[in-house]
Design an enzyme around this catalytic site. Structure first.
Site: not given
Length: 457
Positions: A75, A183, A190
């Protein structure tokens, strides 16, 4: 093996199909009934619907699961995670159940939640990378925590995750909420790699006047060797795309770049921890600069269009420079993870971290083995170091902007050449008496070393 999944958005639905396909029995819930109906339809078309149960409320979900329960949350980060956790407590979860937050939550929230829910259930975190495609066919999964509940589900996630040379790209990388920190840094890297590729494209397109097709061909040729990576491959593909009117796709796209916040968190945490990641920070700021017209300071940040100069660049030098710059973006991210692990006592395993990035995720690349070699390997790249210096200088001389390329050159130069910090130390002590440290390790003031009759006023 049973597992529950709360949240059937794009990532949730694709991960659900992956879980079922790998043999898990899934109980799924979403507040939107259409999401559940769509998942059932997709599962039926694949012939795997018998292992899927869609429920209309969390109480029903809890009843269907055998204790101890394993529940995944996909979520949106923030208050909704806490709301779902509270609702699950009311629905009947107990202290032996494990609830894994698989979204892009802030790691600080994960630390707080572990304490908040410690007597109600086991709260764990896991970063997932790879987008919708990765979730469906095998993502990179960066889990954390030492909870016993992981032992039940870890073997299944090793199957659900991507694999590289027979090894799973799932790992428990460290303690507490380190999975979400890893992450977050993955996303910061990234940002930097995406911006770096865009800058090389810009240099070739506007600096050397090549067409998008010609740049794509260069990227394709690089991908055939040690530079092969997911981001470089998709960039080449994008640059090849044309409309029916033979217009390059990239020429139809606005320059404003969006962000979900993880890059900003990376920059903020690096500053808080005092760990330099200039390439990652420059990438975040580069995105901000594309949106200056929407800021309150828009007028003060809007300047007249300037002419730029055509340049010549050796493609072999450019290739070497791009290779080294890419390695250094990863190395900065790993340094940040290592620093945070030390500060929070997470015991993050960098080898396991790199293993999760080898396939399935956005920053996967063939040269991760080179990154794993560490600083010692970087020090052997003398020709690449010279190429980065040369290319960065030529690029900037064009008048175009190269924030990540420049920041990366500045990063390696600052750490490997003569420093200017001695003068800054002296300046600070001159006006603020903050103290200086000499080469002998002595802490003192300028006036202890020299006589200053009268300071500049």
């Amino acid at each position: 093996m049973q597992v529950a999944l709360v949240g059937l958005g794009v990532m949730g639905k694709n991960l659900a199909l992956n879980l079922i396909e790998k043999g898990l029995t899934l109980v799924a819930y979403d507040t939107n009934p259409d999401a559940g109906a769509e998942l059932i339809s997709q599962a039926q078309s694949l012939g795997i619907a018998e292992r899927l149960h869609i429920v209309s409320d969390l109480g029903d979900m809890i009843k269907r699961l055998e204790a101890p329960r394993s529940i995944l949350l996909l979520v949106p980060a923030g208050e909704l995670v806490d709301k779902v956790c509270s609702d699950l407590v009311e629905a009947g979860v107990d202290k032996d159940d494990i609830i894994v937050d698989c979204g892009n939550s802030n790691y600080k929230d994960g630390i707080a939640r572990k304490l908040k829910y410690q007597n109600k259930f086991e709260f764990a975190t896991m970063g997932i990378s790879g987008g919708a495609e990765g979730a469906r066919h095998g993502p990179a999964m960066m889990a954390s925590g030492s909870e016993g509940g992981w032992e039940r589900i870890e073997p299944w996630f090793e199957k659900v995750a991507a694999s590289y040379n027979g090894e799973s790209c799932f790992a428990r990388v460290g303690q507490s909420a380190s999975g979400h920190f890893v992450k977050m840094v993955h996303n910061g890297i990234e940002y930097a790699l995406m911006q770096l590729i865009a800058e090389v494209y810009q240099l070739l397109r506007f600096g050397t006047k090549r067409s998008p097709e010609e740049v794509a061909a260069i990227f394709r040729s690089w991908s055939e060797g040690r530079l092969n990576s997911y981001l470089l491959a998709i960039s080449a593909h994008i640059l090849e795309l044309k409309t029916e009117q033979d217009e390059a796709l990239v020429d139809l796209i606005d320059n404003k770049v969006g962000a979900k916040g993880t890059g900003l968190w990376t920059a903020q945490n690096a500053l808080e921890l005092g760990i330099a990641v200039p390439s990652l920070v420059a990438a975040v700021q580069a995105r901000h600069l594309t949106n200056t017209i929407d800021t309150h300071a828009a007028k003060e940040m809007t300047y007249q269009t300037k002419e730029t100069d055509e340049i010549k660049v050796d493609l072999d030098d450019l290739k070497d420079a791009f290779y080294l710059a890419s390695l250094l973006c990863y190395r900065q991210g790993l340094a940040l993870i290592k620093g945070a692990s030390r500060a929070h006592q997470w015991k993050v395993d960098l080898a396991k971290t790199l293993q999760t990035w080898r396939a399935g995720c956005i920053i996967r690349a063939d040269y991760l083995d080179d990154i794993a070699e560490g600083v010692e390997f970087i020090d052997t790249l003398s020709s690449e170091t010279k190429a980065l210096r040369k290319v960065a200088g030529v690029a900037v001389s064009s008048g175009l902007a190269f924030p990540v390329l420049s920041a990366t050159q500045n990063y390696i130069a600052t750490l490997s050449t003569a420093s200017n910090g001695h003068l800054v130390q002296a300046q600070r002590d001159y006006f603020g008496e903050h103290g200086i440290k000499t080469h002998q390790g002595e802490t003192c003031h300028l006036t202890d070393l020299v006589d200053i009759d009268q300071k500049v006023r």
